[in-house]
Design a protein around this motif. Structure first.
Motif, PDB file in Angstrom:
ATOM      1  N   GLN A  57     -23.958   9.733  21.201  1.00 34.54           N
ATOM      2  CA  GLN A  57     -23.575  11.128  21.090  1.00 34.54           C
ATOM      3  C   GLN A  57     -24.529  12.007  21.875  1.00 34.54           C
ATOM      4  OE1 GLN A  57     -23.403  11.108  16.916  1.00 34.54           O
ATOM      5  NE2 GLN A  57     -21.222  10.708  16.856  1.00 34.54           N
ATOM      6  N   VAL A  59     -10.618  11.391  21.597  1.00 34.05           N
ATOM      7  CA  VAL A  59     -11.160  11.902  22.867  1.00 34.05           C
ATOM      8  C   VAL A  59     -11.059  10.850  23.973  1.00 34.05           C
ATOM      9  CG1 VAL A  59     -12.714  13.647  21.934  1.00 34.05           C
ATOM     10  CG2 VAL A  59     -13.500  11.303  22.133  1.00 34.05           C
ATOM     11  N   VAL A  83     -19.311  14.945  17.309  1.00 30.91           N
ATOM     12  CA  VAL A  83     -19.372  14.440  18.684  1.00 30.91           C
ATOM     13  C   VAL A  83     -19.931  15.502  19.636  1.00 30.91           C
ATOM     14  CG1 VAL A  83     -17.992  13.654  20.651  1.00 30.91           C
ATOM     15  CG2 VAL A  83     -17.519  12.773  18.371  1.00 30.91           C
ATOM     16  N   PHE A  84     -19.400  16.707  19.528  1.00 31.35           N
ATOM     17  CA  PHE A  84     -19.751  17.720  20.527  1.00 31.35           C
ATOM     18  C   PHE A  84     -20.731  18.777  20.034  1.00 31.35           C
ATOM     19  CE2 PHE A  84     -15.605  16.238  22.120  1.00 31.35           C
ATOM     20  CZ  PHE A  84     -15.980  15.935  23.416  1.00 31.35           C
ATOM     21  N   GLU A 106     -15.279  15.209  12.849  1.00 30.87           N
ATOM     22  CA  GLU A 106     -15.592  14.305  13.950  1.00 30.87           C
ATOM     23  C   GLU A 106     -15.880  15.088  15.233  1.00 30.87           C
ATOM     24  OE1 GLU A 106     -12.856  11.111  14.608  1.00 30.87           O
ATOM     25  OE2 GLU A 106     -14.149  10.216  16.129  1.00 30.87           O
ATOM     26  N   ASN A 122       0.856  -1.174   0.000  1.00 29.39           N
ATOM     27  CA  ASN A 122       0.000   0.000   0.000  1.00 29.39           C
ATOM     28  C   ASN A 122       0.897   1.230   0.000  1.00 29.39           C
ATOM     29  OD1 ASN A 122      -1.933   1.905   0.291  1.00 29.39           O
ATOM     30  ND2 ASN A 122      -2.760   1.136   2.222  1.00 29.39           N
ATOM     31  N   LYS A 148     -10.727  15.813  11.115  1.00 29.38           N
ATOM     32  CA  LYS A 148     -10.678  16.006  12.566  1.00 29.38           C
ATOM     33  C   LYS A 148     -11.805  16.930  13.031  1.00 29.38           C
ATOM     34  CE  LYS A 148      -6.765  16.445  15.011  1.00 29.38           C
ATOM     35  NZ  LYS A 148      -5.411  16.934  15.371  1.00 29.38           N
ATOM     36  N   ALA A 176      -1.182  10.147  14.108  1.00 29.86           N
ATOM     37  CA  ALA A 176      -1.854  10.672  15.306  1.00 29.86           C
ATOM     38  C   ALA A 176      -2.314  12.117  15.112  1.00 29.86           C
ATOM     39  CB  ALA A 176      -0.910  10.578  16.496  1.00 29.86           C
ATOM     40  N   ASN A 177      -1.550  12.898  14.341  1.00 30.68           N
ATOM     41  CA  ASN A 177      -1.918  14.305  14.155  1.00 30.68           C
ATOM     42  C   ASN A 177      -3.168  14.476  13.308  1.00 30.68           C
ATOM     43  OD1 ASN A 177       0.126  15.300  15.692  1.00 30.68           O
ATOM     44  ND2 ASN A 177       1.553  15.542  13.976  1.00 30.68           N
ATOM     45  N   LEU A 178      -3.521  13.445  12.575  1.00 28.48           N
ATOM     46  CA  LEU A 178      -4.697  13.539  11.717  1.00 28.48           C
ATOM     47  C   LEU A 178      -5.901  12.801  12.305  1.00 28.48           C
ATOM     48  CD1 LEU A 178      -3.120  13.061   8.169  1.00 28.48           C
ATOM     49  CD2 LEU A 178      -3.552  15.163   9.404  1.00 28.48           C
ATOM     50  N   ARG A 179      -5.774  12.374  13.542  1.00 25.32           N
ATOM     51  CA  ARG A 179      -6.882  11.653  14.177  1.00 25.32           C
ATOM     52  C   ARG A 179      -7.446  12.466  15.338  1.00 25.32           C
ATOM     53  NH1 ARG A 179      -3.890   6.712  13.607  1.00 25.32           N
ATOM     54  NH2 ARG A 179      -3.198   6.972  15.743  1.00 25.32           N
ATOM     55  N   TYR A 180      -8.757  12.409  15.482  1.00 17.81           N
ATOM     56  CA  TYR A 180      -9.380  13.089  16.604  1.00 17.81           C
ATOM     57  C   TYR A 180      -9.611  12.057  17.705  1.00 17.81           C
ATOM     58  CZ  TYR A 180     -12.384  16.292  19.149  1.00 17.81           C
ATOM     59  OH  TYR A 180     -12.913  17.128  20.113  1.00 17.81           O
ATOM     60  N   GLY A 198     -22.229  14.521  23.612  1.00 15.10           N
ATOM     61  CA  GLY A 198     -20.808  14.445  23.250  1.00 15.10           C
ATOM     62  C   GLY A 198     -20.199  13.305  24.032  1.00 15.10           C
ATOM     63  N   THR A 254      -4.917  11.040   3.229  1.00 16.08           N
ATOM     64  CA  THR A 254      -3.680  10.320   2.909  1.00 16.08           C
ATOM     65  C   THR A 254      -3.780   9.439   1.666  1.00 16.08           C
ATOM     66  OG1 THR A 254      -4.366   8.534   4.401  1.00 16.08           O
ATOM     67  CG2 THR A 254      -2.917  10.222   5.314  1.00 16.08           C
ATOM     68  N   HIS A 302      -0.079   4.221   0.196  1.00 14.27           N
ATOM     69  CA  HIS A 302      -0.642   5.314   0.982  1.00 14.27           C
ATOM     70  C   HIS A 302      -0.492   5.018   2.474  1.00 14.27           C
ATOM     71  CE1 HIS A 302      -2.410   6.901  -2.647  1.00 14.27           C
ATOM     72  NE2 HIS A 302      -2.890   5.706  -2.915  1.00 14.27           N
ATOM     73  N   PRO A 303       0.112   5.940   3.202  1.00 14.13           N
ATOM     74  CA  PRO A 303       0.255   5.705   4.645  1.00 14.13           C
ATOM     75  C   PRO A 303      -1.085   5.872   5.363  1.00 14.13           C
ATOM     76  CG  PRO A 303       1.006   7.894   4.086  1.00 14.13           C
ATOM     77  CD  PRO A 303       0.642   7.231   2.783  1.00 14.13           C
ATOM     78  N   GLU A 304      -1.244   5.181   6.454  1.00 21.08           N
ATOM     79  CA  GLU A 304      -2.436   5.378   7.273  1.00 21.08           C
ATOM     80  C   GLU A 304      -2.315   6.726   8.001  1.00 21.08           C
ATOM     81  OE1 GLU A 304      -5.296   3.515   7.605  1.00 21.08           O
ATOM     82  OE2 GLU A 304      -4.456   2.533   5.853  1.00 21.08           O
ATOM     83  N   PRO A 305      -3.433   7.376   8.254  1.00 21.00           N
ATOM     84  CA  PRO A 305      -3.361   8.674   8.941  1.00 21.00           C
ATOM     85  C   PRO A 305      -2.683   8.543  10.308  1.00 21.00           C
ATOM     86  CG  PRO A 305      -5.575   8.236   8.121  1.00 21.00           C
ATOM     87  CD  PRO A 305      -4.803   6.982   7.944  1.00 21.00           C
ATOM     88  N   TYR A 357     -10.226  12.039  27.353  1.00 20.50           N
ATOM     89  CA  TYR A 357     -11.304  12.737  28.059  1.00 20.50           C
ATOM     90  C   TYR A 357     -12.371  11.768  28.541  1.00 20.50           C
ATOM     91  CZ  TYR A 357      -8.816  16.608  26.119  1.00 20.50           C
ATOM     92  OH  TYR A 357      -7.815  17.473  25.817  1.00 20.50           O
TER      93      TYR A 357
END
Lengths: 330, 187
Positions: free
Chosen positions: A296, A45, B133-134, B129, A32, B126, A39-43, A268, B53, A34-37, A48
């Protein structure tokens, strides 16, 4: 003249080269590009969600499975039992969670409440209709306009308070449906900043003394009003921590226990919590993200006469019941 | 050795007529079939981040849109601000977007408008989402047709875990989150 046949000294080298080229070729095909997204591109929570994994006295003791499509509103009846409204129907359940009756309505209720005396008030997006317990419509109040989106109601002997998220105001009606005054609109002369309502989650409730509490969701707190619209007190708790309300607009729902404590529910990160209503001090967690991992938003919140906390959960098509767990020896 | 059969005039006319009929049929069918383009259904999107990506273009042809008529215009916008941000301002450490593609504009107290600068947006989802969520879920992704090169086999569609990508008619190339309402309608 016949040319002499030239033979390789190491014929196996050809096979090795062909095999190597094939491996590289098929390897590149399979890889593949294409790299997987990262940490900077993931949200994320999850950090929290961790804050509410604390000990709680409450446990989920049961669920009332609903046979109501798109259940959106519920109320606890004074005589015991529960009324749940969904698409074109309102169903009545006894305290054991068995459906005892149902009646048809036109539309989907956005809020249901029972006034003293037994009259049932149902909000249908832009207007209120009154019913008796058997589902006979008694009166339809006037529409509150195209922008109106009624999300909550609270009623006492004289007044009906109706929260309108579309117009960001709470209406005070008399019991016959006559509009008396508007509550929560910005008024610098009365030191009222105004209600901030970014989404259709806007709740009101009366405490044990009959005082009106209005959620100011955009300010992440509660405001206490007199019937004439004077602001008595307010408190706001914007925070990702357990003690506060997170997100853009919370709490999404409120209710009072028979003992007078405020129960809140957030959207949320769904968290059901108990507060001291006068000081705004966090008291304890009822249920957190562990019990609502994917939700949600819940649809409604109520407390029954036995102090059980009821949460209308659309993901499970059920009313989830939370109670203080009994202490066991050892 | 067999003698080659000569093509007479009748055979030639038959062949020509057949070719003309086939050509006309193909042309008629081809002209009626509408062109299609790639688009993603925002209701199926799971905000996995692969749109940023896996597109053959860099930055991706997938961009975030804000559906203003369902946006809450929140001061504390979780699509704009990082959940742990200390202040509600434009400092980089407070912003959720990795490319600062969202512009915050004061409207009236306490409401703010959030506009996406598509040339900076990389389609990471980002903000989508976070808003889902919020908030009200007004942010969502779409393939921008003026950027997309309409590959025969879309590499994002191939990688999409929720099968949100499909070919849609070029005459209706966008799938708005609230039906047919375009996202630039400000309430």
């Amino acid at each position: 003249m016949k040319e002499p046949v030239r033979r390789l000294k190491r014929p196996w080298l050809v096979y090795v080269c062909v095999a190597a080229i094939a491996v590289v070729y098929f390897g590149l095909l399979a890889k593949n590009r294409h790299p997987e997204p990262g940490a900077n591109l993931r949200y994320d929570v999850s950090d929290y969600r961790q804050v509410d994994t604390v000990e709680t006295r409450f446990v989920e003791t049961g669920r009332i499975k609903l046979a109501v499509e798109d259940a959106r509103a519920m109320t606890v009846l004074a005589a015991g039992g529960l009324m749940v409204g969904g698409k074109n129907v309102v169903a009545l359940y006894d305290e054991g969670g068995r459906e005892v009756s149902r009646f048809s309505i036109k539309g989907t209720p956005t809020s249901i409440t029972q006034a003293p005396g037994g009259e049932v008030l149902i909000a249908l997006r832009d207007h209120v209709a009154t019913f008796d317990l058997h589902g006979t419509m008694k009166k339809t109040w006037d529409s509150l306009g195209e922008r109106a989106y009624l999300t909550s109601m609270a009623a006492d002997e004289e007044n009906v308070y109706v929260a309108d998220a579309g117009n960001r105001v709470v209406y005070r009606f008399d019991r016959s449906g006559r509009l008396l005054n508007r509550i929560g609109e910005a008024d610098p002369a009365r030191d009222i900043r105004g209600l901030v309502v970014p989404s259709p989650y806007f709740d009101v409730a009366l405490d044990g003394e009959g005082m009106l509490w209005v959620v100011n969701p955009g300010e992440l707190g509660l405001e206490n009003y007199r019937p004439n619209g004077d602001l008595i007190t307010s408190w706001y708790k914007p925070s990702m921590k357990l003690e506060g309300f997170c997100g853009c607009c919370n709490p999404s729902h409120i209710a009072f226990t028979p003992a007078g404590s405020l129960v809140t529910c957030e959207k949320g990160l769904v968290r059901v919590k108990i507060y001291d209503v006068t000081s705004g001090e966090f008291q304890e967690l009822v249920a957190g993200s562990e019990l609502f991992p994917k939700e949600q938003a819940v649809r409604d919140l109520a407390v029954d006469t036995r102090g059980r906390i009821l949460v209308l959960d659309p993901r499970h098509d059920a009313v989830r019941i939370f109670e203080v767990k009994e202490k066991t020896d050892g | 050795m067999s003698e080659r059969k000569k093509l007479d005039r009748r055979d030639f006319m038959r062949g020509a007529a057949a070719a003309a009929f086939a050509g006309a049929t193909w042309f008629a069918a081809g002209s009626k079939a509408e062109d299609t383009v790639w688009q993603l259904d925002p209701n199926k999107c799971t905000q996995c981040g692969r749109c940023s990506t896996h597109c053959t273009l860099n930055p991706s042809a997938v961009k975030c849109l804000n559906q203003f008529n369902i946006c809450g215009y929140c001061d504390l916008c979780f699509g704009y601000l990082h959940p742990g941000s200390r202040e509600r301002d434009t400092d980089a450490e407070n912003l959720l977007c990795p490319t600062a593609a969202i512009e915050r504009k004061f409207i009236e107290a306490p409401y703010y408008e959030y506009k996406i600068h598509e040339e900076r947006c990389i389609g990471c989802a980002k903000c989508v989402e976070a808003c889902l969520v919020f908030g009200n879920g007004s942010f969502y992704l779409q393939v921008r047709q003026d950027i997309c090169v309409n590959c025969n086999e879309c590499s994002i569609a191939k990688a999409c875990p929720s099968e949100a990508f499909s070919r849609v008619p070029a005459s209706k190339p966008y799938l708005y989150i609230t039906g047919d309402t375009p996202p630039n309608v400000v309430r």
